[in-house]
Write an enzyme that holds these catalytic residues in place. Structure first.
Site, PDB file in Angstrom:
ATOM      1  N   GLU A 178       2.043  25.545  -6.119  1.00 45.23           N
ATOM      2  CA  GLU A 178       2.243  26.941  -5.725  1.00 45.23           C
ATOM      3  C   GLU A 178       0.976  27.795  -5.859  1.00 45.23           C
ATOM      4  O   GLU A 178       0.941  28.750  -6.657  1.00 45.23           O
ATOM      5  CB  GLU A 178       3.381  27.565  -6.546  1.00 45.23           C
ATOM      6  CG  GLU A 178       4.708  26.849  -6.390  1.00 45.23           C
ATOM      7  CD  GLU A 178       5.851  27.520  -7.165  1.00 45.23           C
ATOM      8  OE1 GLU A 178       5.584  28.461  -7.923  1.00 45.23           O
ATOM      9  OE2 GLU A 178       6.993  27.092  -7.003  1.00 45.23           O
ATOM     10  N   GLU A 384      10.603  21.239  -5.915  1.00 46.89           N
ATOM     11  CA  GLU A 384      11.320  22.100  -6.851  1.00 46.89           C
ATOM     12  C   GLU A 384      12.474  22.788  -6.137  1.00 46.89           C
ATOM     13  O   GLU A 384      12.302  23.333  -5.042  1.00 46.89           O
ATOM     14  CB  GLU A 384      10.437  23.226  -7.420  1.00 46.89           C
ATOM     15  CG  GLU A 384       9.507  22.809  -8.516  1.00 46.89           C
ATOM     16  CD  GLU A 384       8.710  23.975  -9.077  1.00 46.89           C
ATOM     17  OE1 GLU A 384       9.204  25.123  -9.077  1.00 46.89           O
ATOM     18  OE2 GLU A 384       7.578  23.715  -9.509  1.00 46.89           O
TER      19      GLU A 384
HETATM   20  O1  IFM Z   1       9.344  27.861 -13.480  1.00 48.15           O
HETATM   21  C1  IFM Z   1       8.788  28.010 -12.204  1.00 48.15           C
HETATM   22  C2  IFM Z   1       7.811  26.895 -11.923  1.00 48.15           C
HETATM   23  O2  IFM Z   1       6.807  26.838 -12.883  1.00 48.15           O
HETATM   24  C3  IFM Z   1       7.163  27.112 -10.571  1.00 48.15           C
HETATM   25  N1  IFM Z   1       8.141  27.327  -9.549  1.00 48.15           N
HETATM   26  C4  IFM Z   1       9.191  28.277  -9.795  1.00 48.15           C
HETATM   27  C5  IFM Z   1       9.841  27.989 -11.133  1.00 48.15           C
HETATM   28  C6  IFM Z   1      10.971  29.004 -11.401  1.00 48.15           C
HETATM   29  O3  IFM Z   1      10.450  30.286 -11.445  1.00 48.15           O
END
Ligand code: IFM
Length: 479
Positions: A178, A384
Site C-alpha cells: 500500500e 488483504e
Molecule cells: O491494518 C491495515 C494493514 O496494515 C494495511 N491494510 C489495511 C489494514 C486495516 O486498516
C-alpha cells in the site's frame, strides 16, 4: 424496512467451490505484531517515533510489545497450521535487518525471518514476504525519508540482502504494501508516520516508492536462487461519485490513488491527467531519465487490498463539508489542491464495520473485474480483506464474531463471482491472522480471526477463524 436485495445482491453465496490451485492464506505485518522493538539489534522505525509522539496514536499505544510474535513465533506457526493456512503473508522489519546508517547487516534480524520461513515450510505453508509494510528506519527518515532518492538506494540494498538470505525459500516476494498509505497518509495528510503535511512531498514520495519497487524487483531477481514469484500490493480506491461533476471527482481520485501506481508499474508511464491535475503542486522534476523503465519491471502477480468503497464529489472549498473519513479521505480529500475545485470524500450508506468503513462486497467483484480488463495479462491475488468489529468474549471463552464471518463470506462470494467472470485470481489472504496494532487506532480495533488478549497475550481462535478453517478444508463457501 423490506430489503430490496435479491439473494444474488446479498453476496451470501453458498456451495461455491474454489478452483484447485487457489491459495487460501492470512496476512500480518511486522510492526503490527512483532513487538521486541528494541531487541536483538532492532532500532526505531518511523512508527516507533510516531507512536511515541503524544496525540498521534489512540491511547498512546505503541508496537513495543504488540502480539509479542517475535517471542511466540512457534506458537503462531502452530496456530497457522491448525487453521490449515496454505500461505502466510508477513512483512520484514527493515530496521531489524539494517539497523543503522552505517549499513551494517544485523544477522540476528535475518535469523529471525529465516526461522519463520523454515517454520512455515516445515508446516507446508507458503511464505509470502513483503519487504516494506511502513516501518521505515528512522535514520532514513532523518535523511529525508521517501522524499529522498537516496532512500531508493537503501531499499535496493535491503532487497539484495533479503534476496540473498531468503530467496532460496520464499514463495512470493512483495516489494511494497500500500504505497498509497506511505505517501499520502505519511507525507500529505499526516495521519500516519512520519506525520508530515506536505502535498509536494507526498507526490515525491509516490515516485520514490514506485522507483524503490522497481529497483527492489531487480535486486530480488538478481539474488534469489529459488523460483519465487514477484509482486507488489496496492490498495485500490473503488469509487462512487456524487453531485454535479461526479465523474470528474472520480477521475481525479482514480488518477491520484490508483493510476499513480499502476501507471508507472504496469504501463511504464505516469498518467497525463495526473501530471496536469497536480501541476500547481509539483513539476515532477524528481522523475529522472530511465526511472519509468526501472519501475516497470514485470511482476507475476498483483496484490489487491480491498476493504470498502469510497464516494467523492467536487467541493468548492467554501460550503460546509460532509463527513471526511480519515482513511479513505486522505488520497486527495478536502485538503488536496489542484485546479479550481477540491475533491471531498462523503459519507456512504452502511452497514459499517467498527472502522466506520461501509461493507460493500460488490466493490471487490467490480475491482477485480476492472483490473483484469485494464491489465488482461496480469494475475491477481487478494492480499488483504477483512474487518474490525467490536468482539466480545462469551462466558465460555469463545468469540462468536458473527459479523466478521458474514463479512468474509460475502467477500469470498465476491471473489468467486470474479473468478466465474474470467478473472485470473490466484488466492486470498484474510486480514488479519491476529488482532494487532491498528496504526493510529492502536489496539482499539480488532481485525483478527484469532483474538489476542493484550493483557496476557493469549490467542483464541474466533468463530470466523473456525469458519475459515472449514472453508480451506472444503474449498467451499458455506453459510
Ligand atoms: O491494518 C491495515 C494493514 O496494515 C494495511 N491494510 C489495511 C489494514 C486495516 O486498516
Amino acid at each position: 424496512m423490506t430489503s430490496l436485495l435479491t439473494p444474488r445482491d446479498d453476496y451470501r453465496g453458498s456451495g461455491l467451490v474454489f478452483p484447485d490451485g487457489f491459495t487460501f492464506g492470512s496476512a500480518t505485518a511486522s510492526y503490527q505484531i512483532e513487538g521486541a522493538a528494541a531487541e536483538d539489534g532492532r532500532t526505531p522505525s518511523i512508527w516507533d517515533t510516531f507512536s511515541k509522539t503524544p496525540g498521534r496514536v489512540w491511547n498512546g499505544d505503541t508496537g513495543d510489545v504488540a502480539c509479542d510474535h517475535y517471542h511466540r513465533v512457534d506458537e503462531d506457526l502452530d496456530l497457522m497450521s491448525d487453521l490449515g493456512l496454505e500461505a502466510y503473508r508477513f512483512s520484514i522489519a527493515w530496521p531489524r535487518i539494517v539497523p543503522a546508517a552505517s549499513g551494517e547487516v544485523n544477522q540476528a534480524g535475518i535469523d529471525f525471518y529465516s526461522r519463520l520461513v523454515d517454520g512455515l515450510l516445515e508446516r507446508g505453508i507458503r511464505p509470502v514476504a513483503t519487504l516494506y509494510h511502513w516501518d521505515l528506519p528512522q535514520y532514513l527518515e532523518d535523511a529525508g525519508g521517501w522524499t529522498s532518492r537516496a532512500t531508493t538506494d537503501a531499499f535496493e540494498r535491503y532487497a539484495e540482502i533479503m534476496g540473498t538470505a531468503l530467496g532460496d525459500r520464499v514463495h512470493t516476494w512483495t516489494t511494497l504494501n500500500e504505497p498509497w498509505c506511505s505517501a499520502y497518509l505519511g507525507y500529505g495528510q499526516g495521519g500516519h508516520a512520519p506525520g508530515r503535511h506536505e502535498p509536494a512531498s507526498a507526490l515525491s514520495a509516490v515516485h520514490h516508492l514506485n522507483l524503490a519497487h522497481g529497483r527492489a524487483l531487480q535486486a530480488l531477481r538478481a539474488t534469489s536462487t529459488g523460483d519465487p514469484d514477484y509482486s507488489v500490493t496496492l490498495n485500490f480506491h473503488v469509487l462512487r461519485g456524487q453531485g454535479d461533476g461526479a465523474a470528474e471527482a472520480m477521475r481525479r481520485i482514480d488518477a491520484l490513488a490508483n493510476r499513480a501506481f499502476t501507471g508507472p508499474m504496469l504501463r511504464g508511464e505516469y498518467p497525463a491527467d495526473l501530471l496536469e491535475d497536480t501541476a500547481s503542486v509539483t513539476d515532477w522534476g524528481f522523475v529522472q531519465d530511465g526511472d519509468l523503465a526501472t519501475i516497470a519491471q514485470p511482476i507475476d502477480v498483483l496484490g489487491v487490498n480491498y476493504y470498502s468503497t469510497a464516494t467523492v464529489r467536487l467541493w468548492d472549498g467554501v460550503s460546509p463539508k460532509q463527513q471526511n473519513d480519515g482513511h479513505k479521505g486522505a488520497a486527495g480529500g478536502t485538503a488536496w489542491p489542484g485546479s479550481d475545485q477540491l475533491v471531498e470524500f462523503v459519507e456512504q450508506p452502511g452497514p459499517y464495520t467498527a472502522m466506520g468503513w461501509n461493507i460493500a462486497p460488490e466493490g471487490l467483484e467490480e475491482l477485480l473485474v476492472s483490473l483484469s480488463e485494464q491489465f488482461p495479462e496480469q494475475a491477481l491475488m487478494v492480499t488483504e480483506n477483512g474487518a474490525a468489529f467490536e468482539d466480545e468474549v462469551a462466558a465460555d471463552g469463545a468469540v462468536h464474531d458473527v459479523e466478521r464471518t458474514d463479512y468474509l463470506r460475502r467477500h469470498f462470494t465476491a471473489a468467486h463471482r470474479a473468478i466465474e467472470r474470467g478473472v485470473d485470481l490466484r488466492g486470498y489472504f484474510v486480514w488479519s491472522l491476529l488482532d494487532n496494532f491498528e496504526w493510529g487506532y492502536g489496539y482499539a480495533k480488532r481485525f483478527g480471526i484469532v483474538r489476542v488478549d493484550f493483557d496476557d497475550l493469549a490467542r483464541t481462535v474466533k468463530d470466523s477463524g473456525l469458519w475459515y478453517r472449514e472453508l480451506i478444508r472444503t474449498r467451499t463457501v458455506e453459510g
